[in-house]
Design a protein around this motif. Structure first.
Motif, short mmCIF file in Angstrom:
data_model
loop_
_atom_site.label_atom_id
_atom_site.label_comp_id
_atom_site.label_asym_id
_atom_site.label_seq_id
_atom_site.Cartn_x
_atom_site.Cartn_y
_atom_site.Cartn_z
N LEU A 52 -11.22 10.46 6.19
CA LEU A 52 -10.66 10.07 4.63
C LEU A 52 -9.43 10.19 4.70
O LEU A 52 -8.96 11.50 4.70
CB LEU A 52 -11.50 9.90 3.59
N TRP A 53 -8.35 8.98 4.61
CA TRP A 53 -6.17 9.82 4.26
C TRP A 53 -6.52 8.15 3.36
O TRP A 53 -6.48 6.91 3.92
CB TRP A 53 -6.21 9.60 6.03
N ILE A 111 -9.42 3.66 -2.65
CA ILE A 111 -11.12 3.18 -2.47
C ILE A 111 -11.24 1.88 -3.63
O ILE A 111 -10.74 2.07 -4.82
CB ILE A 111 -11.93 3.84 -2.76
N GLY A 112 -12.44 0.78 -3.60
CA GLY A 112 -12.57 0.52 -4.12
C GLY A 112 -12.55 -0.76 -5.00
O GLY A 112 -10.99 -1.46 -4.10
N ALA A 113 -12.78 -1.57 -5.93
CA ALA A 113 -11.93 -2.85 -6.21
C ALA A 113 -10.54 -3.08 -7.20
O ALA A 113 -10.41 -1.43 -7.71
CB ALA A 113 -12.64 -3.62 -7.63
N CYS A 114 -9.90 -3.52 -7.57
CA CYS A 114 -8.04 -3.34 -7.90
C CYS A 114 -8.16 -3.32 -9.22
O CYS A 114 -7.39 -2.77 -10.15
CB CYS A 114 -7.37 -4.83 -6.99
N GLY A 115 -9.33 -3.92 -9.83
CA GLY A 115 -9.93 -4.06 -11.47
C GLY A 115 -9.05 -5.42 -11.69
O GLY A 115 -8.74 -5.82 -11.28
N GLU A 116 -9.42 -5.53 -13.57
CA GLU A 116 -8.28 -6.71 -14.26
C GLU A 116 -7.52 -6.52 -14.00
O GLU A 116 -6.69 -5.46 -14.04
CB GLU A 116 -9.27 -6.71 -15.34
N CYS A 117 -6.21 -7.41 -14.46
CA CYS A 117 -4.68 -7.05 -14.74
C CYS A 117 -5.02 -6.60 -15.95
O CYS A 117 -5.27 -6.93 -16.94
CB CYS A 117 -4.96 -8.45 -15.10
N VAL A 140 1.74 0.30 -0.69
CA VAL A 140 1.42 -0.17 -2.27
C VAL A 140 0.14 -1.62 -2.42
O VAL A 140 0.31 -2.03 -0.98
CB VAL A 140 1.94 -0.91 -3.05
N CYS A 141 -0.99 -1.53 -2.41
CA CYS A 141 -2.15 -2.45 -2.09
C CYS A 141 -1.66 -3.64 -2.00
O CYS A 141 -1.83 -4.52 -1.29
CB CYS A 141 -3.35 -1.86 -3.24
N GLY A 142 -0.93 -3.82 -3.23
CA GLY A 142 -0.51 -6.00 -2.69
C GLY A 142 -1.47 -6.94 -2.87
O GLY A 142 -1.29 -7.80 -3.03
N LYS A 143 -2.88 -6.16 -3.33
CA LYS A 143 -3.73 -7.27 -3.50
C LYS A 143 -3.22 -7.86 -5.22
O LYS A 143 -2.91 -7.69 -6.19
CB LYS A 143 -5.28 -6.42 -3.79
N THR A 144 -3.81 -9.40 -5.29
CA THR A 144 -3.43 -10.21 -5.85
C THR A 144 -4.35 -10.39 -7.19
O THR A 144 -5.87 -10.20 -6.90
CB THR A 144 -3.84 -11.70 -5.26
N LEU A 145 -4.10 -9.52 -8.05
CA LEU A 145 -5.22 -10.12 -9.13
C LEU A 145 -6.14 -10.97 -9.35
O LEU A 145 -5.89 -12.24 -9.02
CB LEU A 145 -5.11 -8.77 -10.67
N PRO A 146 -7.43 -10.28 -10.52
CA PRO A 146 -7.73 -12.04 -10.99
C PRO A 146 -7.37 -12.72 -10.95
O PRO A 146 -7.77 -14.32 -11.92
CB PRO A 146 -9.25 -11.57 -11.71
N CYS A 147 -6.19 -12.56 -11.79
CA CYS A 147 -5.55 -13.94 -13.01
C CYS A 147 -4.85 -15.04 -12.08
O CYS A 147 -4.11 -15.04 -12.90
CB CYS A 147 -5.02 -12.78 -14.05
N GLY A 148 -4.55 -13.99 -10.61
CA GLY A 148 -3.38 -14.87 -9.73
C GLY A 148 -2.11 -15.00 -10.20
O GLY A 148 -0.89 -16.20 -9.41
N HIS A 149 -1.62 -14.23 -11.92
CA HIS A 149 -0.03 -14.27 -11.21
C HIS A 149 0.03 -13.27 -10.92
O HIS A 149 1.80 -12.67 -10.55
CB HIS A 149 0.08 -14.34 -13.18
N HIS A 150 -0.40 -11.66 -10.79
CA HIS A 150 0.64 -10.03 -10.52
C HIS A 150 -0.61 -9.59 -9.82
O HIS A 150 -2.15 -10.51 -9.15
CB HIS A 150 -0.27 -9.86 -11.46
N THR A 151 -0.10 -8.95 -9.17
CA THR A 151 -0.87 -7.71 -7.27
C THR A 151 -0.79 -6.65 -8.15
O THR A 151 0.04 -6.05 -9.02
CB THR A 151 0.05 -8.01 -6.47
N VAL A 187 -7.35 4.42 3.54
CA VAL A 187 -8.66 4.39 2.75
C VAL A 187 -8.41 2.55 2.93
O VAL A 187 -9.99 1.36 2.86
CB VAL A 187 -8.76 4.84 1.67
N CYS A 188 -6.83 1.79 2.60
CA CYS A 188 -7.02 0.38 2.35
C CYS A 188 -7.03 -0.02 3.57
O CYS A 188 -7.22 -1.33 3.17
CB CYS A 188 -6.08 -0.45 1.66
N GLY A 189 -7.11 -0.19 4.50
CA GLY A 189 -7.41 -0.63 6.13
C GLY A 189 -6.45 -1.28 6.54
O GLY A 189 -6.44 -1.52 8.18
N LYS A 190 -4.44 -0.98 6.41
CA LYS A 190 -3.62 -1.39 6.85
C LYS A 190 -3.05 -0.88 7.81
O LYS A 190 -2.14 -1.51 9.08
CB LYS A 190 -2.48 -1.87 6.00
#
Length: 916
Positions: free
Chosen positions: A363-364, A387-393, A369-380, A349-352
């Motif tokens: 679908l599997w 599936i979908g966006a990671c959301g807010e911090c 862990v996703c590990g993508k940087t959140l919009p705050c820029g300080h946390h992952t 699902v995450c494409g890694k």
């Protein structure tokens, strides 16, 4: 030896319950026990044989008229005894004939019964097979679906095949039953009603009074556990299809069936109804013909059975699978297509990551862990592959302190500080609150001491709040099984279900209940047992427990045991339990004395009553049953009939070979004595014939001599016996005087007996006349003028009698017979009539005068009554009254009436004197 043979043969015949027919005297059959012989004087001949010994012969019966009174009485007594013996003989003969017929029928009953059973089973199988033939003769009929219905119908025809699992008893034709709609098992109506009642009671008994009756607790089927509502408890007996209540017993229908068409809905429902007659068990598959197409709708519609209307054309399905890339390659099928069986390389699902996976699950998720940087820029992002966006911090925005009392607006890089206030959170005990300041992490354990009550509520104790308090008291309440106690420490009352095994012996008495301990009756044993015949080739399957009362099936195989007697082969009979039946074949051994073959049944294994056993010492000791032992007996005496003549030459009877010799037939001799009036009454005996030409009817020297008096009948009217002894020819005439009465019954006359017996009617009347006038009175009252005579007196009285007229004035003398015949009568003359007229006038005058006097008296009484009512007016009315002068008759009537009557009497006397 002969007596012992009869004793043993009689016991053997009683033990076996049968008898055989052997030849006997009289060209008939003599019924006896196995090997029993015929003794002299026995009454056992059947058929047209001689009469029993002691029976009266015609000669003896005819000669009874010429004996003395004492001899007649003795003869009558002997004849009565002989008649009674004859009746007993006839009764025994009929009983023997019936027993012989019954035993002959029983000899062939076993084979004929088994053949009848085979024929019945064959016919029954053909009827059931023909019933279900139409279900399989057309397209796509499935015989496998009919086996269950055929089995139920077949069991319904067999006696004792249907068993109630509750009472382990056979279901009879005339008993009310109930059939389960789930497993179609049949139970007795009283059994299933009691089962339902007990089941509902056991389910609802743990409830309180408030909860009882609020729910409709179900009850289960004893076999399949299919649950029924309380309203479904059977209360009435219906047929299988439910149309007829209390179906009548009909031997031509299936038991408990109404004989109508079933018409029950098929399961699963298809819109059609069952076409069989009311039957047990499930309905067979629907036999209706419908036109349907295949699953994939590619083939043309064809007619098929409704029960098998869904079919496959066996062509590839061709529908697109869920993966959206491939098509279904399976043949035409029902329902959804199976998952795609192919494999392809697909990313998570995450494409890694990428891996080879089935197209059925594109679908599997990987485990990184996703590990993508959140919009705050300080946390992952800390979520696993998604599936979908990671959301807010999660640390952005306003946040609360640990005690949730203060809210802070801080950047996501800073931690929220404590507010310094008390924590005040509810501790784990749920009663007290945390007394520390606002802090991070969990609150401490509650350490306050409180007075706690144990879980069962029987004890209290002061202890830390965080510690639970459990007392050592064990619960004594009964668990739901109502057999074992709870025994749990400090039980709050919700005792757990019993976890022990029931272990009670089931109704079959072979197995124990494997269920958890429960209340009420255990479920019936689900096991089945095979009841086999002796050789094991035939068996019948019955519920466990019925093997004790179920009769073993009849085996069609022949018994293969070797014979135990001297015969080379035993009689053919079917497979059986126990010892083989006794051999009934003729013995056929050669007898030593006469050389005849033994016709008796085989007696190599006869049952003999054991003698010399232990005798009871007293009445307190129970007598033991007689024991029988098997042993070989010698051949019975030869029973071949040999014609033999009796001593008196009355009959020629076929006697048994071992009893041949001179014998008495027990009849009366019957030869005519010298007196020519009586016969010899001795029992059949040897007679020396002096003259062979005379015949067998003349008495010989050995016969009796007549010593009786003459017993010939005397002439009519002679009461004197013959003075001579018993003699041939006529008796001399009687010369004794006979005293008789005359016709008038007054004078006694003496006449010779021979004169009175030989005279005719006129001479007898003359001899009985006393020559005096008849003393009888005629109906008129006068004496008869004839001489002593028989019969009624002649009515010709000529005496003079006086006759008067109706008024008794005129008198004349006439003959009595004319007066009795009403030929002469005297009428009144004119003088009589005048006297009658004057007398009637006098009576009329007297009546008239009496009437006037009565009227006058009544008038006087009326006037007196009115005067009493009016008072003073009465006096004034008297002054006004006019005096009325009375007539001469009114004045002197009391004197005139007697005078007139005297004058009339005198005048009548005068006239009567003149007439006379």
């Amino acid at each position: 030896m002969e007596a012992s043979w009869r004793q043993v043969a009689g016991g053997r015949g009683r033990a076996r319950g049968r008898a055989t027919a052997a030849p006997s005297s009289g060209n008939g059959l003599h019924l006896r026990g196995a090997g029993g012989g015929r003794e002299k004087g026995s009454v056992g001949a059947v058929g047209p044989g001689p009469s029993p010994r002691g029976a009266a012969t015609p000669a003896a019966a005819g000669s009874s008229a010429g004996r003395s009174p004492a001899g007649s009485e003795a003869l009558q007594t002997s004849v009565a005894c002989e008649l009674m013996s004859q009746r007993k003989f006839e009764e025994i003969k009929k009983a023997n004939q019936a027993a012989a017929k019954k035993l002959v029928e029983e000899h062939f009953s076993s084979s004929s019964e088994e053949e009848g059973d085979e024929d019945f089973e064959g016919k029954q199988g053909k009827i059931v097979a023909n019933t279900f033939t139409t279900y399989t003769t057309q397209t796509d009929g499935d015989m496998r679906e009919l086996e269950r219905t055929k089995q139920y119908v077949h069991e319904a025809f067999q006696a004792g095949a249907m068993t109630c699992l509750i009472c382990i008893a056979s279901v009879k034709r005339n008993q009310a039953v109930w059939s389960c709609s789930g497993c179609f098992c049949i139970f007795h109506m009283p059994c299933i009603q009691k089962w339902a009642k007990d089941s509902q009671f056991l389910v609802s008994s743990p409830l309180t009074d408030d909860d009882f009756g609020k729910r409709d607790y179900p009850w289960p089927c004893p076999k399949c556990r299919f649950e029924y509502k309380r309203s479904d408890t059977p209360s009435r007996y219906y047929c299988y299809c439910g149309k007829v209540e209390d179906p009548p017993l009909d031997p031509w229908l299936v038991p408990h069936s109404c004989g109508q068409v079933c018409e029950r809905e098929f399961k699963p429902p298809c819109g059609h109804k069952c076409l069989l007659l009311c039957h047990p068990g499930p309905c067979p598959p629907c036999p209706k013909m419908v036109t349907t197409t295949c699953y994939c709708k590619k083939a043309k519609p064809i007619p098929r059975r409704c029960s098998a209307k869904e079919w496959s054309c066996q062509l590839p399905c061709g529908r697109k699978l869920l993966c959206g890339q491939h098509k279904c390659e399976s043949s035409c099928h029902a329902g959804n297509c199976p998952p795609c069986p192919r494999v392809s390389r697909q990313k998570c699902v995450c494409g890694k990551q990428a891996a080879e996976r089935s197209c059925a699950s594109p679908l599997w998720h990987c485990d990184q862990v996703c590990g993508k940087t959140l919009p705050c820029g300080h946390h992952t992002c800390e979520q696993v592959c998604h599936i979908g966006a990671c959301g807010e911090c999660p640390r952005s925005g306003k946040r609360f302190c640990p005690c949730q009392k203060s809210k802070f607006s801080l950047p996501c890089t800073e931690d929220v500080p404590t507010c310094g206030d008390s924590c005040d959170k509810v501790l784990e005990c749920g009663i007290h609150r945390c007394s520390q300041r606002c802090h991070r992490g969990p609150c401490e354990t509650c350490r306050q001491e409180v007075e706690k009550q144990c879980r069962c509520g029987k004890h209290t104790k002061r202890m830390p709040c965080h510690k639970p308090y459990l007392c050592e008291t064990k619960c004594v309440k009964m668990r739901d099984c109502q057999k074992h106690q709870c025994r749990r420490k400090c039980c709050p009352g919700n005792c757990p279900p019993c976890d022990q095994n029931c272990g009670r012996t089931l109704g079959c008495r072979n197995h124990k209940c494997p269920s958890i301990c429960h209340r009420g009756s255990c479920y019936p044993c689900p096991e089945t047992v095979d009841v086999k015949c002796n050789c094991g080739s035939t068996k019948v399957t019955v519920p466990c427990g019925r093997e004790r009362t179920t009769r073993p099936p009849k085996c069609k195989e022949q018994c293969s045991r070797p014979p135990t007697c001297h015969h080379t082969s035993q009689e053919k009979h079917r497979c059986h339990f126990g010892s083989c039946p006794p051999c009934h074949q003729p013995c056929q051994k050669v007898l030593e004395k006469c050389g005849h073959l033994c016709p008796a049944p085989c007696h190599d294994q006869a049952l003999i009553k054991q003698t010399g056993r232990h005798q009871p010492t007293g009445p307190w000791e129970q007598p033991s049953e007689p024991a029988f032992i098997q042993t070989a007996l010698p051949c019975p005496p030869c029973q071949v009939p040999i014609p033999t003549e009796c001593l008196g030459k009355h009959e020629v009877s076929p006697l048994p070979c071992h009893t041949v010799g001179p014998y008495s037939c027990k009849r009366v001799c019957g030869r005519t004595l010298d007196c020519q009036n009586h016969t010899c009454m001795k029992e059949c005996h040897k007679v020396t014939e002096i003259d062979a030409f005379i015949g067998k009817n003349k008495a010989g020297p050995e016969c009796l001599h007549c010593e009786e008096g003459c017993s010939k009948s005397r002439p009519l009217g002679c009461p004197h016996p013959c003075v001579l002894p018993c003699h041939p020819g006529e008796c001399p005439p009687c010369v004794q005087m006979l005293r008789i009465k005359c016709h008038c019954k007054i004078t006694s006359l003496y006449v010779e007996c021979r004169k009175i017996t030989t005279a005719d009617i006129d001479e007898k009347n003359l001899l009985s006349c006393c020559k005096n006038q008849c003393p009888k009175e005629l109906p008129c009252g006068h004496r008869c003028k004839e001489m002593c005579h028989p019969g009624e007196c002649p009515f010709n009285c000529n005496q003079k009698v006086k006759l008067r007229c109706p008024c008794k004035r005129i008198k004349k003398e006439l003959q009595c017979n004319k007066v009795r015949e009403n030929q002469i009568s005297i009428e009144c003359d004119t003088t009589c009539k005048e006297m009658k007229r004057k007398a009637s006038e006098i009576k009329e005058a007297e009546a008239k005068a009496a009437l006037e006097e009565e009227k006058r008296r009544q008038q006087a009484e009326l006037e007196a009554f009115e005067n009493r009512l009016k008072g003073r007016r009465k006096k004034s009315r008297k002054r006004d009254e006019v005096a009325v002068e009375l007539t001469l008759w009114q004045k002197y009537k009391y004197f005139l009436l007697p005078a007139c009557a005297l004058v009339v009497l005198v005048f009548a006397w005068y006239i009567a004197r003149d007439v006379a």
